[in-house]
Design a protein around this motif. Sequence first.
Motif, PDB file in Angstrom:
ATOM      1  N   HIS A   1       4.565 -35.149 148.977  1.00  0.00           N
ATOM      2  CA  HIS A   1       4.329 -34.056 148.294  1.00  0.00           C
ATOM      3  C   HIS A   1       5.467 -32.835 148.489  1.00  0.00           C
ATOM      4  N   TYR A   2       5.980 -32.908 149.639  1.00  0.00           N
ATOM      5  CA  TYR A   2       6.853 -31.794 150.065  1.00  0.00           C
ATOM      6  C   TYR A   2       8.382 -32.184 149.796  1.00  0.00           C
ATOM      7  N   PRO A   3       9.280 -31.449 149.497  1.00  0.00           N
ATOM      8  CA  PRO A   3      10.672 -31.666 149.241  1.00  0.00           C
ATOM      9  C   PRO A   3      11.213 -31.903 150.591  1.00  0.00           C
ATOM     10  N   SER A   4      12.060 -32.925 150.773  1.00  0.00           N
ATOM     11  CA  SER A   4      12.566 -33.215 152.027  1.00  0.00           C
ATOM     12  C   SER A   4      13.543 -31.983 152.376  1.00  0.00           C
ATOM     13  N   PRO A   5      13.643 -31.687 153.677  1.00  0.00           N
ATOM     14  CA  PRO A   5      13.078 -32.491 154.764  1.00  0.00           C
ATOM     15  C   PRO A   5      11.314 -31.934 155.096  1.00  0.00           C
ATOM     16  N   TRP A   6      10.724 -30.880 154.412  1.00  0.00           N
ATOM     17  CA  TRP A   6       9.661 -30.291 154.846  1.00  0.00           C
ATOM     18  C   TRP A   6       8.398 -31.265 154.848  1.00  0.00           C
ATOM     19  N   GLY A   7       8.425 -32.368 154.210  1.00  0.00           N
ATOM     20  CA  GLY A   7       7.265 -33.518 154.401  1.00  0.00           C
ATOM     21  C   GLY A   7       7.416 -34.498 155.342  1.00  0.00           C
ATOM     22  N   MET A   8       8.815 -34.471 156.277  1.00  0.00           N
ATOM     23  CA  MET A   8       8.793 -35.483 157.052  1.00  0.00           C
ATOM     24  C   MET A   8       7.939 -35.433 158.471  1.00  0.00           C
ATOM     25  N   PRO A   9       7.593 -36.586 158.996  1.00  0.00           N
ATOM     26  CA  PRO A   9       6.669 -36.447 159.888  1.00  0.00           C
ATOM     27  C   PRO A   9       7.397 -35.803 161.300  1.00  0.00           C
ATOM     28  N   SER A  10       6.610 -34.791 161.929  1.00  0.00           N
ATOM     29  CA  SER A  10       7.246 -33.790 162.931  1.00  0.00           C
ATOM     30  C   SER A  10       7.315 -34.957 164.104  1.00  0.00           C
ATOM     31  N   GLU A  11       6.279 -35.729 164.267  1.00  0.00           N
ATOM     32  CA  GLU A  11       6.343 -36.513 165.569  1.00  0.00           C
ATOM     33  C   GLU A  11       7.507 -37.602 165.532  1.00  0.00           C
ATOM     34  N   GLY A  12       8.235 -37.895 164.350  1.00  0.00           N
ATOM     35  CA  GLY A  12       9.291 -38.898 164.452  1.00  0.00           C
ATOM     36  C   GLY A  12       9.061 -40.049 163.623  1.00  0.00           C
ATOM     37  N   ILE A  13       9.845 -40.974 163.499  1.00  0.00           N
ATOM     38  CA  ILE A  13       9.842 -42.186 162.848  1.00  0.00           C
ATOM     39  C   ILE A  13      10.469 -43.137 163.923  1.00  0.00           C
ATOM     40  N   THR A  14       9.821 -44.150 164.290  1.00  0.00           N
ATOM     41  CA  THR A  14      10.207 -44.803 165.360  1.00  0.00           C
ATOM     42  C   THR A  14      11.756 -45.265 165.600  1.00  0.00           C
ATOM     43  N   ALA A  15      12.273 -45.723 164.301  1.00  0.00           N
ATOM     44  CA  ALA A  15      13.447 -46.398 164.215  1.00  0.00           C
ATOM     45  C   ALA A  15      14.563 -45.531 164.283  1.00  0.00           C
ATOM     46  N   GLU A  16      14.109 -44.062 164.169  1.00  0.00           N
ATOM     47  CA  GLU A  16      15.275 -43.201 164.156  1.00  0.00           C
ATOM     48  C   GLU A  16      15.151 -42.450 165.743  1.00  0.00           C
ATOM     49  N   VAL A  17      13.978 -42.324 166.035  1.00  0.00           N
ATOM     50  CA  VAL A  17      14.194 -41.989 167.661  1.00  0.00           C
ATOM     51  C   VAL A  17      14.842 -42.842 168.459  1.00  0.00           C
ATOM     52  N   GLU A  18      14.620 -44.090 168.214  1.00  0.00           N
ATOM     53  CA  GLU A  18      15.459 -45.361 169.037  1.00  0.00           C
ATOM     54  C   GLU A  18      16.996 -44.946 168.893  1.00  0.00           C
ATOM     55  N   GLY A  19      17.440 -44.282 167.928  1.00  0.00           N
ATOM     56  CA  GLY A  19      18.730 -44.046 167.759  1.00  0.00           C
ATOM     57  C   GLY A  19      19.405 -42.458 168.325  1.00  0.00           C
ATOM     58  N   ILE A  20      18.303 -41.839 168.827  1.00  0.00           N
ATOM     59  CA  ILE A  20      18.788 -40.695 169.439  1.00  0.00           C
ATOM     60  C   ILE A  20      19.234 -40.398 170.714  1.00  0.00           C
ATOM     61  N   GLY A  21      20.017 -39.798 171.167  1.00  0.00           N
ATOM     62  CA  GLY A  21      20.609 -39.766 172.576  1.00  0.00           C
ATOM     63  C   GLY A  21      20.450 -38.397 173.206  1.00  0.00           C
ATOM     64  N   LEU A  22      20.622 -38.220 174.492  1.00  0.00           N
ATOM     65  CA  LEU A  22      20.291 -37.022 175.191  1.00  0.00           C
ATOM     66  C   LEU A  22      21.144 -35.993 174.932  1.00  0.00           C
ATOM     67  N   GLU A  23      22.500 -36.404 174.289  1.00  0.00           N
ATOM     68  CA  GLU A  23      23.279 -35.624 173.764  1.00  0.00           C
ATOM     69  C   GLU A  23      23.096 -34.537 172.668  1.00  0.00           C
ATOM     70  N   ASP A  24      22.087 -35.591 171.822  1.00  0.00           N
ATOM     71  CA  ASP A  24      21.782 -35.190 170.537  1.00  0.00           C
ATOM     72  C   ASP A  24      20.617 -33.956 170.932  1.00  0.00           C
ATOM     73  N   VAL A  25      19.904 -34.275 171.665  1.00  0.00           N
ATOM     74  CA  VAL A  25      18.813 -33.271 172.075  1.00  0.00           C
ATOM     75  C   VAL A  25      19.577 -31.940 172.669  1.00  0.00           C
ATOM     76  N   ARG A  26      20.613 -32.144 173.723  1.00  0.00           N
ATOM     77  CA  ARG A  26      21.257 -31.002 174.091  1.00  0.00           C
ATOM     78  C   ARG A  26      21.672 -30.028 172.941  1.00  0.00           C
ATOM     79  N   ALA A  27      22.659 -30.820 172.151  1.00  0.00           N
ATOM     80  CA  ALA A  27      23.091 -29.841 170.907  1.00  0.00           C
ATOM     81  C   ALA A  27      21.858 -29.268 170.323  1.00  0.00           C
ATOM     82  N   PHE A  28      20.737 -30.087 170.097  1.00  0.00           N
ATOM     83  CA  PHE A  28      19.652 -29.247 169.192  1.00  0.00           C
ATOM     84  C   PHE A  28      19.195 -28.156 169.665  1.00  0.00           C
ATOM     85  N   VAL A  29      18.652 -28.516 171.109  1.00  0.00           N
ATOM     86  CA  VAL A  29      18.424 -27.162 171.722  1.00  0.00           C
ATOM     87  C   VAL A  29      19.243 -25.872 171.885  1.00  0.00           C
TER      88      VAL A  29
END
Lengths: 424, 425
Positions: free
Chosen positions: B159-187
């Motif tokens: 229903h929603y245009p990207s990225p507003w409809g994405m699942p906030s809890e994440g997608i397994t395959a994409e979570v697996e590719g995220i690193g701690l440096e990404d988290v630090r930059a995001f925060v």
Amino acid sequence: MKFLRERLDNGLEVIAEITDGALSTSIGFFVKAGARDETDSLWGASHFLEHMVFKGTADISADEINRRFDWMGASANAFTSEEDTVYHAAVLPEQQLEATALLARMMRPALRESDFATEKLVILEEIRMYDDQPPFGADDRCRASFFGRHPLARSVLGTVESIEALTADAMRDYHRQRYAPGNIVLAATGAVDFAALVDSARTWCGAWEPQATQPRQTMPVAWAPRADSTLEHITRASATLEYAVRMTAGPAGHDEDRFAAKLLAAVLGDDSGSRLYWALVDSGEAEQASCHHHDYLDAGMFATQLSCDAGDVVELLERIEEVYRQATAEGISPAELEQARNKLAGRVVLVGERPRHRLFSVGLEWARAGTYRSVAEDLQIVENLGMDDVRRVLDCWPLHGSGSTVLAGPYPAEASPESLDESQ
Amino acid sequence: MGQSIQRRQPVKQTIFSTTLNNGIVLLGEELPGLESVAIAFHTPAGAVHDGPGRCGLATLSGEMMLRGAGDRSSRQIVDSLEGAGVQWAQSVSMSHASFAGAMVARQLPIALPIYADILRRPLLPDDQWEPARQMVLQNLAGTEDDPAHRAMSALRQLHYPSPWGMPSEGITAEVEGIGLEDVRAFVSANVRPRGTIIAIAGRIHWDAFVQSMEHLFGDWNAGATQPVVTGQRGPHVRHVQHDSQQTHIALAWPAPPYRSDESYEATAALAVLGGGSSSRLFSEVRERRGLCYSVSAGYHTLRDCAAAVCYSGTSAARAQETLDVMLTEIRRLPGTLEQAELDRVKARAKSALVMQQESSAARAGGIARQWYHLGKVRSLAEELARYDRLSVASIEAWLANHPPQELSVVSLGREPLEVPHEISA
């Protein structure tokens, strides 16, 4: 906060906890009828009857009931458990009379054949819905195994077969027996006009015929908490995680140690900040690892729930066992006691502020034991719990060792986890 | 009966708001008679900033922020909060990462500095990374076993245009590719004062609260506003294969966002359709035909777009009939509204608004939500007055201009359902 009570001549009890300044009124009919009161041929009848109560009386249709509740702005619903069926409505104070009258009249439903047939389909959908959800029936199977011949062994929903076989006549008999006025408590919390509440009860319930109420099925003499361990497995190949439910004996509803048991369960297995949380959930090894204490009229239990990758389930259950063993051996620390007391006290205060939540504490306690405790008294109980109380529960009701465990999920059934399977 | 119970005086409401120099918005509502206080910190580090291929980054970041902050370890944070009897929660929505707590009012001075550390001084330590990642992955595995959740999540993606409809809890395959440096930059990029809303309700002392917020957050200056690039929306119809007895049906069509004045008309129309036990869907699908246990319609809003949402779960053999009846009722809505239906909807809405005043947590959440959507807090009196202005004519006018169309349809179960082409076009 003020507590008032009155008993009608036919045995119906009316109670209220009145809170100055409350903005809403919550009203509930607490019926002493639940899965434990059923027989094989009535399995699921309490819960099915709860649905049928919303299908109308001789002079109010189901649509009319739904319309009236919505018109009052009521938040109305019902639930059935092993020991109670509760019909409740939260309304603004000016709707007290209307809400009480409607709920009261619903307690004498028409139980029409045609409604019975349609509602049977809804109940079957509800059974399918839960069957598709975690823990995929492991909780009901574990209850059956743990309680064995005790009446508490029965699941609330019943089975597809028992619901299909149930007749409207059998339900009418069951209703006559269990919904006798002496078996019902009318409770209210929040902004309550007690005189009006009693008047409503007299008007709508006063003519209900008193009946010699059937005593509840209680623990058979032969029943005792399991001294052995059992392990069963429900295969759900399509499930992503494995779900485990484990039940061990705990203090019953009449046992003063039930409060300490709840505190112990908070220390060991609360959803956050507990020993199981730090051992298994915080580390990301389990999706859930928790323990809660449940008490009934004549029995009690600790229920442990675990969900994790199927390949880890045996190891994690063993680690939970080790957490429990260590608790029995070494007890809990004063810091843990203090933290759990503050946690429970916080919950008592927050629940106490909302009449719609407080209704269940007050109504269920009166229906089960005929006693009332104010929020202040509940807080005092929590405050008084000490290390010796927890020690006594650990000694009398160790959570490790004997008990019933049921797994549901993709775990291969043929790979029987022998380390857990002490009874076979 | 001949009796009546006196209608009470209107609820007295005291709402406060102020903005710190760094842009943090402070909101408060005093709720007389309560012993508790609830506080919620909403910082604009929501999942909408995850970025392509990194769905779940905001959720991982929110989890890591709790795992050590200031001079407290992960364990010390939880022990300190729970030791003070704080019922705490952490969550990530599309727009915000939120940290909330409800407690007996006297414990507030213990809780505030802990939350300040979580927002301003998260340690994001190496040794917590793997457990945090595993916890998020476990939660994702758990949602795989929740068919209703999966159906609604798939619906939002359609229903929603990207990225507003994405699942906030994440997608397994994409979570697996995220690193701690990404988290630090995001925060570092997204957890910032501008756009942060802090709301408190219950037994509060506003002046003292503002003072302690000045002390804890006044010198926080970080980060610029992060833009969100809104993309395309997905196809309109999707079947998700799932081995279950029941088929889950989720439908959505466009509705005005909460900040639009018309959202009241939309919400009321949806309540008539599927909001209470006397609603049309409940009556027709469950009560008359016994097709399902749960069926409902409701309203879901983001800041700039919103959805009318319907849901039902029923056994596979009866799913097509359930969908057909739902669609019939949806199509029938314009032009058929009755005054009695509207009266019931108004009564339910007003009663719910008043009862919310009994919960510090509900009010802390409510005033923060209003500020995010409206840039102000509407008083209870304003809200009640707006409900009073709803009329059959105003709702019918809105329905005439916005008939349910362009439906997104998700089915989840063993077999796909037949969806009439014209409703999703």
